[in-house]
Design an enzyme around this catalytic site. Structure first.
Site, mmCIF file in Angstrom:
data_model
loop_
_atom_site.group_PDB
_atom_site.id
_atom_site.type_symbol
_atom_site.label_atom_id
_atom_site.label_comp_id
_atom_site.label_asym_id
_atom_site.label_seq_id
_atom_site.Cartn_x
_atom_site.Cartn_y
_atom_site.Cartn_z
ATOM 1 N N HIS A 138 0.826 -1.209 0.000
ATOM 2 C CA HIS A 138 0.000 0.000 0.000
ATOM 3 C C HIS A 138 0.858 1.255 0.000
ATOM 4 O O HIS A 138 2.061 1.230 0.276
ATOM 5 C CB HIS A 138 -0.916 0.010 1.234
ATOM 6 N N CYS A 139 0.210 2.363 -0.320
ATOM 7 C CA CYS A 139 0.788 3.688 -0.128
ATOM 8 C C CYS A 139 -0.349 4.539 0.431
ATOM 9 O O CYS A 139 -1.114 4.048 1.266
ATOM 10 C CB CYS A 139 1.394 4.232 -1.423
ATOM 11 N N GLY A 142 -2.918 3.969 -3.001
ATOM 12 C CA GLY A 142 -2.861 2.655 -3.635
ATOM 13 C C GLY A 142 -2.915 2.728 -5.144
ATOM 14 O O GLY A 142 -3.467 1.838 -5.801
ATOM 15 N N ARG A 143 -2.301 3.759 -5.696
ATOM 16 C CA ARG A 143 -2.366 3.947 -7.147
ATOM 17 C C ARG A 143 -1.000 4.097 -7.807
ATOM 18 O O ARG A 143 -0.823 3.701 -8.946
ATOM 19 C CB ARG A 143 -3.209 5.183 -7.493
ATOM 20 N N SER A 144 -0.033 4.696 -7.123
ATOM 21 C CA SER A 144 1.233 5.026 -7.774
ATOM 22 C C SER A 144 2.427 4.290 -7.163
ATOM 23 O O SER A 144 3.002 3.394 -7.783
ATOM 24 C CB SER A 144 1.459 6.541 -7.726
ATOM 25 N N ARG A 145 2.815 4.633 -5.950
ATOM 26 C CA ARG A 145 4.001 4.021 -5.348
ATOM 27 C C ARG A 145 3.842 2.518 -5.146
ATOM 28 O O ARG A 145 4.712 1.730 -5.543
ATOM 29 C CB ARG A 145 4.311 4.698 -4.004
#
Length: 212
Positions: A138-139, A142-145
């Site tokens: 996760h970040c 939850g889309r990039s890293r």
């Protein structure tokens, strides 16, 4: 373990690593890679399974200790570790059977996330060795890293090209790494492609020598 710098379990149909890329395969440019994400899943939920036992989620998922435990998660990889990001860490899960790995990364095109590709991929692969394991990467959103680290894992350990990896993840979750991260994934793709083609060439040479 740290490197510096109410949830629904969705059932998905998974593809498999496609092995050696075609001889005429060329790593696409950043814009072409972005277009692959546009064709993916339109849904954006807190957490999605993108590969067997491998999930991408957001901050809310990571902070919900009750749901994590109830869902059977055994490992957490936080791609936004740190005081000014998603400030969890091993202590946050100290009374749970969860192994933690943190990557202190910023979601900026100029941030060098590639230096964590192999250590993060190793943590994911180690987690997936057990049939009972379940890992959340996760970040904040939850889309990039987090998505970038999962893509790198699929490329490194599942022998996927960057195109294969994007298609696998994007069909199960709405993600879009920033342009800088896509460029770093392109470089990884080219490096892995060269390694695999060299390995294949060496195998062919060894076979020819044995036949002589």
């Amino acid at each position: 373990m740290t490197s510096r710098q109410s949830k629904t379990n969705l059932k998905n149909t998974y593809g498999s690593g496609k092995g050696e890329p075609e001889e005429d395969y060329i790593t696409p440019g950043p814009f072409e890679l972005e277009r692959l994400f546009w064709k993916g899943s339109p849904q954006y939920t807190h957490v999605n399974e993108v590969w067997p036992k491998l999930y991408i989620g957001d901050e809310a998922t990571a902070l919900d200790r009750y749901s994590l435990e109830k869902s059977g998660f055994t490992h957490v990889l936080n791609a936004a570790h740190g005081r000014w990001n998603v400030n969890t860490g091993p202590e946050y899960y100290r009374d749970m059977a969860i192994e933690y790995h943190g990557v202190e990364a910023d979601d900026l095109p100029t941030f060098n996330l590639s230096e964590f590709f192999y250590s993060a991929a190793e943590f994911i692969e180690s987690a997936l060795q057990s049939d009972r394991s379940k890992i959340l990467v996760h970040c904040a959103m939850g889309r990039s890293r987090s998505a970038t680290l999962v893509l790198a894992y699929l490329m490194i350990y599942r022998n996927m090209t960057v195109v294969d990896a994007i298609e696998q993840v994007a069909k199960n979750r709405c993600v879009l790494p920033n342009r800088g991260f896509l460029k770093q994934l392109r470089e990884l793709d080219k490096q892995l492609l060269l390694q695999r083609r060299n390995a294949q060439s060496n195998e062919e040479e060894n076979l020819e020598e044995k036949e002589i």
